[in-house]
Design a protein around this motif. Structure first.
Motif, PDB file in Angstrom:
ATOM      1  N   LEU A  61       0.835  -1.201   0.000  1.00  0.00           N
ATOM      2  CA  LEU A  61       0.000   0.000   0.000  1.00  0.00           C
ATOM      3  C   LEU A  61       0.871   1.253   0.000  1.00  0.00           C
ATOM      4  O   LEU A  61       0.603   2.216  -0.726  1.00  0.00           O
ATOM      5  N   GLU A  62       1.923   1.206   0.807  1.00  0.00           N
ATOM      6  CA  GLU A  62       2.860   2.320   0.873  1.00  0.00           C
ATOM      7  C   GLU A  62       3.379   2.643  -0.527  1.00  0.00           C
ATOM      8  O   GLU A  62       3.368   3.795  -0.962  1.00  0.00           O
ATOM      9  N   GLU A  63       3.803   1.604  -1.196  1.00  0.00           N
ATOM     10  CA  GLU A  63       4.335   1.761  -2.544  1.00  0.00           C
ATOM     11  C   GLU A  63       3.295   2.385  -3.459  1.00  0.00           C
ATOM     12  O   GLU A  63       3.584   3.294  -4.242  1.00  0.00           O
ATOM     13  N   GLN A  64       2.052   1.914  -3.324  1.00  0.00           N
ATOM     14  CA  GLN A  64       0.985   2.416  -4.197  1.00  0.00           C
ATOM     15  C   GLN A  64       0.623   3.854  -3.892  1.00  0.00           C
ATOM     16  O   GLN A  64       0.188   4.594  -4.773  1.00  0.00           O
ATOM     17  N   ILE A  65       0.796   4.231  -2.631  1.00  0.00           N
ATOM     18  CA  ILE A  65       0.548   5.640  -2.294  1.00  0.00           C
ATOM     19  C   ILE A  65       1.667   6.495  -2.858  1.00  0.00           C
ATOM     20  O   ILE A  65       1.435   7.570  -3.420  1.00  0.00           O
ATOM     21  N   PHE A  66       2.904   5.985  -2.735  1.00  0.00           N
ATOM     22  CA  PHE A  66       4.043   6.731  -3.248  1.00  0.00           C
ATOM     23  C   PHE A  66       3.929   6.952  -4.752  1.00  0.00           C
ATOM     24  O   PHE A  66       4.145   8.055  -5.250  1.00  0.00           O
ATOM     25  N   ASP A  67       3.608   5.896  -5.473  1.00  0.00           N
ATOM     26  CA  ASP A  67       3.647   6.006  -6.928  1.00  0.00           C
ATOM     27  C   ASP A  67       2.381   6.637  -7.510  1.00  0.00           C
ATOM     28  O   ASP A  67       2.222   6.703  -8.718  1.00  0.00           O
ATOM     29  N   GLY A  68       1.504   7.082  -6.631  1.00  0.00           N
ATOM     30  CA  GLY A  68       0.375   7.863  -7.123  1.00  0.00           C
ATOM     31  C   GLY A  68      -0.848   7.056  -7.522  1.00  0.00           C
ATOM     32  O   GLY A  68      -1.805   7.604  -8.068  1.00  0.00           O
ATOM     33  N   THR A  69      -0.831   5.745  -7.256  1.00  0.00           N
ATOM     34  CA  THR A  69      -2.021   4.945  -7.554  1.00  0.00           C
ATOM     35  C   THR A  69      -3.213   5.468  -6.755  1.00  0.00           C
ATOM     36  O   THR A  69      -4.334   5.533  -7.265  1.00  0.00           O
ATOM     37  N   PHE A  70      -2.936   5.845  -5.522  1.00  0.00           N
ATOM     38  CA  PHE A  70      -3.971   6.463  -4.701  1.00  0.00           C
ATOM     39  C   PHE A  70      -3.673   7.958  -4.591  1.00  0.00           C
ATOM     40  O   PHE A  70      -2.574   8.346  -4.208  1.00  0.00           O
ATOM     41  N   ALA A  71      -4.630   8.765  -4.940  1.00  0.00           N
ATOM     42  CA  ALA A  71      -4.429  10.209  -4.893  1.00  0.00           C
ATOM     43  C   ALA A  71      -4.782  10.745  -3.515  1.00  0.00           C
ATOM     44  O   ALA A  71      -5.354  10.035  -2.678  1.00  0.00           O
ATOM     45  N   ASP A  72      -4.448  11.990  -3.310  1.00  0.00           N
ATOM     46  CA  ASP A  72      -4.722  12.631  -2.025  1.00  0.00           C
ATOM     47  C   ASP A  72      -6.228  12.678  -1.764  1.00  0.00           C
ATOM     48  O   ASP A  72      -7.003  13.036  -2.644  1.00  0.00           O
ATOM     49  N   GLY A  73      -6.614  12.282  -0.573  1.00  0.00           N
ATOM     50  CA  GLY A  73      -8.025  12.324  -0.200  1.00  0.00           C
ATOM     51  C   GLY A  73      -8.782  11.049  -0.510  1.00  0.00           C
ATOM     52  O   GLY A  73      -9.915  10.882  -0.057  1.00  0.00           O
ATOM     53  N   ASP A  74      -8.193  10.157  -1.255  1.00  0.00           N
ATOM     54  CA  ASP A  74      -8.853   8.888  -1.558  1.00  0.00           C
ATOM     55  C   ASP A  74      -9.110   8.098  -0.290  1.00  0.00           C
ATOM     56  O   ASP A  74      -8.287   8.075   0.614  1.00  0.00           O
ATOM     57  N   ARG A  75     -10.263   7.468  -0.273  1.00  0.00           N
ATOM     58  CA  ARG A  75     -10.569   6.620   0.869  1.00  0.00           C
ATOM     59  C   ARG A  75     -10.141   5.193   0.542  1.00  0.00           C
ATOM     60  O   ARG A  75     -10.371   4.696  -0.564  1.00  0.00           O
ATOM     61  N   LEU A  76      -9.514   4.535   1.496  1.00  0.00           N
ATOM     62  CA  LEU A  76      -9.073   3.155   1.299  1.00  0.00           C
ATOM     63  C   LEU A  76     -10.145   2.230   1.861  1.00  0.00           C
ATOM     64  O   LEU A  76     -10.414   2.233   3.063  1.00  0.00           O
ATOM     65  N   ASP A  77     -10.742   1.458   0.995  1.00  0.00           N
ATOM     66  CA  ASP A  77     -11.853   0.591   1.373  1.00  0.00           C
ATOM     67  C   ASP A  77     -11.328  -0.733   1.895  1.00  0.00           C
ATOM     68  O   ASP A  77     -10.659  -1.482   1.180  1.00  0.00           O
ATOM     69  N   GLU A  78     -11.628  -1.015   3.161  1.00  0.00           N
ATOM     70  CA  GLU A  78     -11.137  -2.245   3.781  1.00  0.00           C
ATOM     71  C   GLU A  78     -11.546  -3.483   2.995  1.00  0.00           C
ATOM     72  O   GLU A  78     -10.726  -4.353   2.703  1.00  0.00           O
ATOM     73  N   ILE A  79     -12.822  -3.556   2.678  1.00  0.00           N
ATOM     74  CA  ILE A  79     -13.357  -4.768   2.052  1.00  0.00           C
ATOM     75  C   ILE A  79     -12.783  -4.978   0.656  1.00  0.00           C
ATOM     76  O   ILE A  79     -12.351  -6.084   0.311  1.00  0.00           O
ATOM     77  N   ARG A  80     -12.763  -3.891  -0.122  1.00  0.00           N
ATOM     78  CA  ARG A  80     -12.211  -4.020  -1.470  1.00  0.00           C
ATOM     79  C   ARG A  80     -10.758  -4.459  -1.421  1.00  0.00           C
ATOM     80  O   ARG A  80     -10.335  -5.335  -2.183  1.00  0.00           O
ATOM     81  N   LEU A  81      -9.982  -3.854  -0.535  1.00  0.00           N
ATOM     82  CA  LEU A  81      -8.567  -4.205  -0.425  1.00  0.00           C
ATOM     83  C   LEU A  81      -8.409  -5.643   0.071  1.00  0.00           C
ATOM     84  O   LEU A  81      -7.510  -6.357  -0.380  1.00  0.00           O
TER      85      LEU A  81
END
Lengths: 218, 218
Positions: free
Chosen positions: B13-33
């Motif tokens: 997840l850290e990596e995905q946040i770093f590389d911009g897969t998740f943008a600022d303000g995005d909510r991380l859905d427990e179930i989907r993840l």
DNA sequence: GTCAAGCATATTGTATACAAAAAATTGCCC
DNA sequence: GGGCAATTTTTTGTATACAATATGCTTGAC
């Protein structure tokens, strides 16, 4: 009312680690703690993760979590970093501090001085903390402020001992005034050096700190 | 095989946040993840706690976790703190570094120089990182080293952009040599200043950094 | 008597079930 | 037709059940 039980439990455990209820190397038993706090293992485990990230406990996979009190070496290292972080704060504050804030710092020092003459260690401790927090704030760098607060908080239980020593309050006061003087002149390097001197643990203060390490709780 | 799923998930997840897969303000859905990683919600939640403590996501009670990318101001602040921490490392290293380590630093610089002439940005990046890590180590303060590594890692995705800019590699090289020279002389203040200059983001480099912020992923 | 291997036990890590709270949608009233 | 409220639904937080692994003890063999 409760924000999240795991959070308050983490704070409680943190406090108990600080005050020496749990010694270095102690294993924190999930089940016992769950019973103690009247919750299930889940919030305990979440609290453990918070403590792990704070560096207060070490989590060994499939083994459990163990409290990790800093030893003499690590403690010295932490104080050294604290001195450098605060020096950085002062360095930046010397260029950025407002007249109003500078005046407030002076006021705090006046109250500090009063506490010294009244031999009121608690009041001195309070005003001293206020002085440092204002310094962090006046760095004009919110991130630096947070980092300073984090380490300041972590070192709290160890710093408390030092002020109790005879004569330390007066010396600390003088250092505060040197810091304010450097800030007033806008002398970055001077302010940084003054703060570094003020925070650093060296000479006989090192011995004092080491001596205070032996009794787990006060 | 797997040490702990929660840990590897946190890294992912850290990596995905770093590389911009998740943008600022995005909510991380427990179930989907949980579905995505093929695990239950529990490891996902544990990973969230790790990310929260790292400052990469914000956890709002009863609302969920939201990714929190640093804005321009916070980013500047973080670079400023990085500069101060590395300057502190250099200040201490100037007094503590061994001849062997100094020689190794010089060797690293030679490899850096070769990378510059070969226009090999990746090799330069690697050697540059090595240079800085050695600097942290030579501070002789393990705690400071860890703090430097932590922030260094956090700023990694933003620093990468800077080196790609034309001419930056050569300038960076020159700064490295100035740092080594100051260390060799045992000049604490000089080494600290040189490192601060090297790491600080100011002038046109600030504009470059801001420009690189707009595209989420590269 | 000592060492090693296997088993029992305890404890961590994960999954799932349940409860509580917030958000969204729908229906009702104005 | 719009706004407010209640209900439904989604989602977080907690509890418990289950699985997997490490540890310590016991037992047996050398």
């Amino acid at each position: 009312m409760e924000q999240r039980r795991a959070d308050s439990i983490a704070e409680a455990l943190e406090e108990q680690i600080f005050d020496g209820t749990f010694a270095d190397g102690d294993r924190l038993d999930e089940i016992r703690l769950a019973e103690h706090f009247g919750v299930s293992r889940t919030p305990i485990r979440e609290a453990f993760l918070r403590l792990t990230q704070s560096g207060l406990v070490e989590q060994i996979p499939r083994r459990g979590v163990f409290v990790r009190q800093p030893g003499p070496v690590e403690l010295m290292e932490m104080f050294e970093v604290m001195a450098e972080l605060e020096a950085a704060s002062a360095r930046l504050a010397a260029r950025r501090i407002s007249d109003a804030a500078l005046e407030e710092l002076k006021q705090t020092n006046v109250r500090c001085d009063a506490a010294v003459h009244a031999q009121d260690a608690d009041a001195y401790y309070r005003e001293n903390e206020r002085f440092h927090h204002m310094l962090y704030r006046q760095s004009g760098n919110g991130f630096l402020e947070q980092e300073c607060l984090r380490l300041h908080r972590r070192l709290k239980p160890f710093r408390r001992v030092q002020l109790r020593l005879r004569g330390r309050m007066a010396q600390s006061m003088a250092e505060h005034e040197a810091i304010v003087a450097a800030l007033a002149k806008g002398d970055s390097a001077g302010a940084a050096d003054a703060v570094r001197q003020h925070v650093a643990v060296q000479g006989e203060r090192f011995q004092d700190l080491m001596a205070s390490l032996k009794p787990a709780a006060e």
